[in-house]
Enzyme design. Structure first.
Site, PDB file in Angstrom:
ATOM      1  N   ASP A  22       0.840  -1.198   0.000  1.00 30.84           N
ATOM      2  CA  ASP A  22       0.000   0.000   0.000  1.00 30.84           C
ATOM      3  C   ASP A  22       0.877   1.250   0.000  1.00 30.84           C
ATOM      4  O   ASP A  22       1.060   1.907   1.028  1.00 30.84           O
ATOM      5  CB  ASP A  22      -0.956  -0.031   1.205  1.00 30.84           C
ATOM      6  CG  ASP A  22      -2.015  -1.107   1.027  1.00 30.84           C
ATOM      7  OD1 ASP A  22      -2.423  -1.349  -0.132  1.00 30.84           O
ATOM      8  OD2 ASP A  22      -2.418  -1.713   2.027  1.00 30.84           O
ATOM      9  N   ASP A  28      -5.137  -6.483  -6.998  1.00 35.33           N
ATOM     10  CA  ASP A  28      -6.351  -6.219  -6.207  1.00 35.33           C
ATOM     11  C   ASP A  28      -7.046  -4.963  -6.753  1.00 35.33           C
ATOM     12  O   ASP A  28      -7.006  -3.909  -6.132  1.00 35.33           O
ATOM     13  CB  ASP A  28      -5.932  -6.043  -4.732  1.00 35.33           C
ATOM     14  CG  ASP A  28      -7.083  -5.679  -3.818  1.00 35.33           C
ATOM     15  OD1 ASP A  28      -8.239  -5.966  -4.156  1.00 35.33           O
ATOM     16  OD2 ASP A  28      -6.804  -5.102  -2.739  1.00 35.33           O
ATOM     17  N   HIS A  54     -15.488  -4.359 -11.393  1.00 31.14           N
ATOM     18  CA  HIS A  54     -16.961  -4.334 -11.271  1.00 31.14           C
ATOM     19  C   HIS A  54     -17.474  -3.491 -12.428  1.00 31.14           C
ATOM     20  O   HIS A  54     -17.457  -2.257 -12.365  1.00 31.14           O
ATOM     21  CB  HIS A  54     -17.347  -3.713  -9.920  1.00 31.14           C
ATOM     22  CG  HIS A  54     -18.807  -3.804  -9.598  1.00 31.14           C
ATOM     23  ND1 HIS A  54     -19.321  -3.427  -8.378  1.00 31.14           N
ATOM     24  CD2 HIS A  54     -19.866  -4.220 -10.322  1.00 31.14           C
ATOM     25  CE1 HIS A  54     -20.630  -3.610  -8.365  1.00 31.14           C
ATOM     26  NE2 HIS A  54     -20.982  -4.086  -9.550  1.00 31.14           N
ATOM     27  N   ILE A  97     -19.475  -4.014 -16.776  1.00 29.23           N
ATOM     28  CA  ILE A  97     -20.233  -4.947 -17.607  1.00 29.23           C
ATOM     29  C   ILE A  97     -19.334  -6.142 -17.946  1.00 29.23           C
ATOM     30  O   ILE A  97     -18.093  -6.013 -17.956  1.00 29.23           O
ATOM     31  CB  ILE A  97     -20.774  -4.269 -18.892  1.00 29.23           C
ATOM     32  CG1 ILE A  97     -19.642  -3.695 -19.740  1.00 29.23           C
ATOM     33  CG2 ILE A  97     -21.795  -3.191 -18.531  1.00 29.23           C
ATOM     34  CD1 ILE A  97     -20.097  -3.207 -21.116  1.00 29.23           C
ATOM     35  N   PRO A  98     -19.942  -7.298 -18.188  1.00 31.02           N
ATOM     36  CA  PRO A  98     -19.143  -8.515 -18.374  1.00 31.02           C
ATOM     37  C   PRO A  98     -18.055  -8.377 -19.432  1.00 31.02           C
ATOM     38  O   PRO A  98     -16.916  -8.822 -19.217  1.00 31.02           O
ATOM     39  CB  PRO A  98     -20.198  -9.566 -18.783  1.00 31.02           C
ATOM     40  CG  PRO A  98     -21.447  -9.100 -18.121  1.00 31.02           C
ATOM     41  CD  PRO A  98     -21.403  -7.592 -18.172  1.00 31.02           C
ATOM     42  N   ARG A 145      -3.603  -9.279  12.284  1.00 25.60           N
ATOM     43  CA  ARG A 145      -2.656  -8.597  13.166  1.00 25.60           C
ATOM     44  C   ARG A 145      -2.002  -9.603  14.100  1.00 25.60           C
ATOM     45  O   ARG A 145      -2.698 -10.260  14.872  1.00 25.60           O
ATOM     46  CB  ARG A 145      -3.376  -7.527  14.013  1.00 25.60           C
ATOM     47  CG  ARG A 145      -3.857  -6.312  13.209  1.00 25.60           C
ATOM     48  CD  ARG A 145      -2.676  -5.518  12.698  1.00 25.60           C
ATOM     49  NE  ARG A 145      -3.066  -4.364  11.892  1.00 25.60           N
ATOM     50  CZ  ARG A 145      -3.277  -4.368  10.585  1.00 25.60           C
ATOM     51  NH1 ARG A 145      -3.176  -5.491   9.902  1.00 25.60           N
ATOM     52  NH2 ARG A 145      -3.588  -3.272   9.937  1.00 25.60           N
ATOM     53  N   ARG A 160       0.375  -3.299   7.003  1.00 21.62           N
ATOM     54  CA  ARG A 160       1.188  -2.508   7.925  1.00 21.62           C
ATOM     55  C   ARG A 160       2.054  -3.301   8.902  1.00 21.62           C
ATOM     56  O   ARG A 160       3.186  -2.874   9.167  1.00 21.62           O
ATOM     57  CB  ARG A 160       0.279  -1.493   8.650  1.00 21.62           C
ATOM     58  CG  ARG A 160      -0.114  -0.355   7.725  1.00 21.62           C
ATOM     59  CD  ARG A 160      -1.324   0.410   8.196  1.00 21.62           C
ATOM     60  NE  ARG A 160      -2.541  -0.373   7.985  1.00 21.62           N
ATOM     61  CZ  ARG A 160      -3.755   0.076   8.221  1.00 21.62           C
ATOM     62  NH1 ARG A 160      -3.937   1.301   8.695  1.00 21.62           N
ATOM     63  NH2 ARG A 160      -4.798  -0.691   7.984  1.00 21.62           N
TER      64      ARG A 160
END
Ligand code: C5P
Length: 231
Positions: free
Chosen positions: A11, A60, A64, A66-67, A180, A210
């Site tokens: 991240d 990641d 989302h 249309i197909p 965690r 993290r």
């Protein structure tokens, strides 16, 4: 370790930071996850660079759409050589089947997993968007749909993992963030589990950011977590 269970969440906003961390870690000991922030900053070349370093990459981007559009994106991700990618189960049956079919015949095809409900959504948020049931019921329903569509698994919290494993048995991958180690802080995660608890609940892969990324010695933190899982 041929099939490391820890997926380190890169991240970062800057490619240099991601590459620096990748150099400190070891592709034998973890996989890497690239999300929207880093992908927006650095795109496909970073994915290729990490794969060239020997890492398996979870892209990641939670498709989302249309197909046809999702299938096209999945094909490009497969061309890049990613190990895993994800889509939103709320995109529906046709979209998930299109994602599955887009990569099905590839050699070393990417695994395709679904996000059921975002773990940030509570029952009241579901009412706002017109989803009637409890979050727990919706997660199970959407996971069942993802499995019917031939996806490889779902992203879920470690708490949800136990019920999903019980319902679906082995072979349906459960990928769990919100992990965690006992000595870590929770940060902004609401419902956390230790690596051991997550594995005991049936998780196959643990997404960890993290506790590794911000550790003074990320490789040592990764070793500790792998040891905890192996015990
Ligand atoms: O730093 P931390 O271990 O909390 O990072 C967890 C990673 O997993 C982040 O990249 C976060 O976006 C992702 N994630 C999550 N919860 C979800 C889905 C993804 O924390 N439900």
């Amino acid at each position: 370790m041929s099939d490391p269970r820890v997926i380190v969440a890169l991240d970062f906003a800057r490619e240099e930071d991601a590459l620096a961390l990748a150099r400190q870690l070891d592709p034998q000991l973890c996989r890497l996850k690239i999300g929207k922030e880093l992908y927006t900053a650095s795109g496909a070349s970073l994915v290729e660079g990490l794969i060239a370093q020997g890492y398996q990459v979870f892209l990641d981007l939670k498709y989302h759409d249309i197909p046809n559009t999702v299938a096209a994106a999945c094909r490009v991700a497969a061309d890049l050589g990613v190990w895993m990618l994800n889509v939103h189960a709320l995109g529906g049956r046709a979209m998930m089947e299109a994602a599955r079919d887009a990569v099905a015949r590839r050699r070393d095809r990417p695994r395709v997993v679904a996000v059921t409900l975002l773990t940030s959504m509570h029952d009241a948020d579901l009412v706002d968007v017109g989803i009637g049931g409890s979050a727990r019921d919706e997660v199970l329903r959407l996971a069942r749909l993802a499995r019917e569509c031939g996806l490889d698994g779902v992203v879920c919290s470690a708490q949800e993992a136990a019920a999903l494993r019980q319902t679906f048995g082995p072979g349906f991958w459960l990928v769990t963030p919100g992990i965690r180690p006992a000595e870590s802080t929770a940060d902004d995660q609401q419902r956390i589990a230790t690596p051991r608890e997550a594995v005991a609940n049936g998780a196959d892969y643990l997404v960890i950011g993290r506790p590794i990324v911000r550790a003074t010695d990320p490789l040592a933190a990764l070793h500790r977590i792998n040891d905890e899982i192996a015990r």
